[in-house]
Design a protein around this motif. Structure first.
Motif, mmCIF file in Angstrom:
data_model
loop_
_atom_site.group_PDB
_atom_site.id
_atom_site.type_symbol
_atom_site.label_atom_id
_atom_site.label_comp_id
_atom_site.label_asym_id
_atom_site.label_seq_id
_atom_site.Cartn_x
_atom_site.Cartn_y
_atom_site.Cartn_z
ATOM 1 N N GLU A 191 0.817 -1.215 0.000
ATOM 2 C CA GLU A 191 0.000 0.000 0.000
ATOM 3 C C GLU A 191 0.854 1.271 0.000
ATOM 4 N N THR A 192 2.026 1.188 0.626
ATOM 5 C CA THR A 192 2.872 2.374 0.779
ATOM 6 C C THR A 192 3.720 2.656 -0.448
ATOM 7 N N TYR A 193 4.223 1.602 -1.099
ATOM 8 C CA TYR A 193 5.275 1.804 -2.099
ATOM 9 C C TYR A 193 4.901 1.409 -3.528
ATOM 10 N N TYR A 194 3.641 1.070 -3.774
ATOM 11 C CA TYR A 194 3.299 0.568 -5.110
ATOM 12 C C TYR A 194 3.449 1.616 -6.211
ATOM 13 N N LYS A 195 3.460 2.892 -5.864
ATOM 14 C CA LYS A 195 3.571 3.949 -6.873
ATOM 15 C C LYS A 195 4.986 4.517 -7.004
ATOM 16 N N GLU A 196 5.930 3.946 -6.302
ATOM 17 C CA GLU A 196 7.297 4.477 -6.359
ATOM 18 C C GLU A 196 7.846 4.413 -7.786
ATOM 19 N N PRO A 197 8.474 5.488 -8.255
ATOM 20 C CA PRO A 197 8.978 5.505 -9.635
ATOM 21 C C PRO A 197 10.244 4.678 -9.823
ATOM 22 N N TYR A 198 10.933 4.357 -8.730
ATOM 23 C CA TYR A 198 12.192 3.621 -8.825
ATOM 24 C C TYR A 198 12.413 2.878 -7.520
ATOM 25 N N ASN A 199 12.799 1.623 -7.620
ATOM 26 C CA ASN A 199 12.967 0.778 -6.440
ATOM 27 C C ASN A 199 14.303 0.056 -6.489
ATOM 28 N N ILE A 200 14.987 0.027 -5.359
ATOM 29 C CA ILE A 200 16.225 -0.742 -5.232
ATOM 30 C C ILE A 200 15.952 -1.953 -4.341
ATOM 31 N N TRP A 201 16.271 -3.137 -4.843
ATOM 32 C CA TRP A 201 16.123 -4.363 -4.067
ATOM 33 C C TRP A 201 17.492 -5.006 -3.886
ATOM 34 N N VAL A 202 17.802 -5.430 -2.653
ATOM 35 C CA VAL A 202 19.134 -5.896 -2.312
ATOM 36 C C VAL A 202 19.057 -7.221 -1.547
ATOM 37 N N ALA A 203 20.010 -8.114 -1.823
ATOM 38 C CA ALA A 203 20.121 -9.378 -1.080
ATOM 39 C C ALA A 203 21.489 -9.978 -1.361
ATOM 40 N N SER A 204 21.799 -11.077 -0.661
ATOM 41 C CA SER A 204 23.094 -11.721 -0.866
ATOM 42 C C SER A 204 22.960 -13.226 -0.769
ATOM 43 N N GLY A 205 24.027 -13.926 -1.171
ATOM 44 C CA GLY A 205 24.126 -15.367 -0.980
ATOM 45 C C GLY A 205 22.949 -16.128 -1.547
#
Length: 332
Positions: A191-205
């Motif tokens: 609900e909060t971020y569905y309209k964000e124009p750009y998203n960074i997703w991060v993970a490892s391993g």
């Protein structure tokens, strides 16, 4: 909870687990015949589903293991691929174009193939030496835990496999409980971020393939949300310069050996953006699963968490996860 059918989830998990004997027999035959190395090859989300098992094999054994996207394999080949290699392939439809071409390529070279397929009587099943058909069964990773775990056991690298495999019977119920625990946070996130124009997703391993696949196959392909996925160690070599107070960033935290890399990213993002969210596998209970196996299950647990974002976000955006503009819709 939106789009949540506990009874069906438990039944779908049981459908896969009930094939344990079949999967272990495949692994036993492969080990009896012998092999030089293991390859994973497929396309898109299917190879991403298998890639955490590259980490598992590398961490637990000295078996040479390689992952290559099918389209790349067809053009470049691989200098470690040989007749005594074993290849794992996966396809929900059983007819993914590049995966089928790779299967024919492998067949011509005498490579034994084990395929994980969503439909019976598909072209991929026909060409493969061994297949596991999951139909509506989920999670697909359960198949890989049993196949790869048994191979590692047979080769002397995983003596606790029988205990692990017995406990995997509880995995469907664990994932149901994880989804329930994660839903409120996932709903708020959607609900909060569905309209964000750009998203960074991060993970490892072992969570990097999960992050990569979710950003690509769900947020980009299924929701048309512009998303950048980057691994935790690489985050500090470029992507960090794009972080500002109003940039949306999401971190997936593993319980595997690379957890310190994720926590380093967490410390940075907490300082420099007001739109930071993290999902941590360590926060969820795994009833019936021994602590020593938790790290191995981070990918499938995180996928359960992310599924609750997916189920909520398609309602918030009024955009079904099944809608595509181009994929399997136009020629390219």
């Amino acid at each position: 909870m939106i789009n949540f059918d506990e009874k069906s989830m438990l039944a779908n998990g049981a459908y896969i687990y009930d094939q344990r004997g079949h999967m272990e027999a495949i692994a036993d035959q492969i080990c009896k015949e012998g092999f030089d190395n293991i390859f994973f090859t497929s396309s898109g989300g299917s190879i991403a589903m298998m890639n955490p098992f590259v980490d598992i094999i590398n961490e637990m054994s000295d078996i040479p293991v390689y992952s290559i996207i099918s389209a790349d394999l067809l053009l470049t080949g691989h200098n470690q691929l040989r007749k005594n290699s074993v290849a794992f392939l996966a396809s929900k439809s059983g007819d993914t174009k590049e995966t089928m071409e790779a299967a024919r390529y492998l067949k011509e070279r005498g490579v034994r193939m084990i395929s994980v397929i969503g439909k019976e009587h598909s072209p991929l099943e026909e060409i493969s030496d061994h297949s596991v058909i999951y139909k509506d069964g989920r999670p697909q990773e359960l198949i890989m835990y049993l196949l790869i775990g048994r191979i590692l056991y047979n080769k002397g690298f995983f003596p606790d496999y029988p205990k692990f495999a017995d406990e995997l019977k509880e995995l469907p119920a664990v994932l149901v409980s994880v989804r329930k625990a994660a839903d409120e946070k996932a709903k708020k996130y959607a609900e909060t971020y569905y309209k964000e124009p750009y998203n960074i997703w991060v993970a490892s391993g072992n969570l990097w393939p999960v992050c990569y696949a979710y950003a690509m196959c769900v947020l980009e392909e299924s929701q048309w949300i512009r998303t950048k996925s980057v691994s935790s160690p690489e985050f500090f070599h470029g992507t960090l310069e794009l972080v500002e107070k109003d940039v949306c960033a999401t971190l997936l935290i593993t319980e595997g050996k690379t957890r310190p890399l994720d926590l380093r990213v967490k410390g940075f993002l907490e300082q420099y953006t007001d739109k930071f969210t993290y999902f941590d596998c360590a926060e969820y209970a795994y009833p019936g699963i021994s602590d020593e196996f938790r790290w191995m299950l981070s990918p499938v647990v995180m996928n359960a968490v992310l599924q609750r974002i997916s189920k909520n976000i398609e309602v918030v955006t009024n955009h079904s996860l099944d809608i595509r503009r181009y994929y399997r819709t136009v020629n390219y």
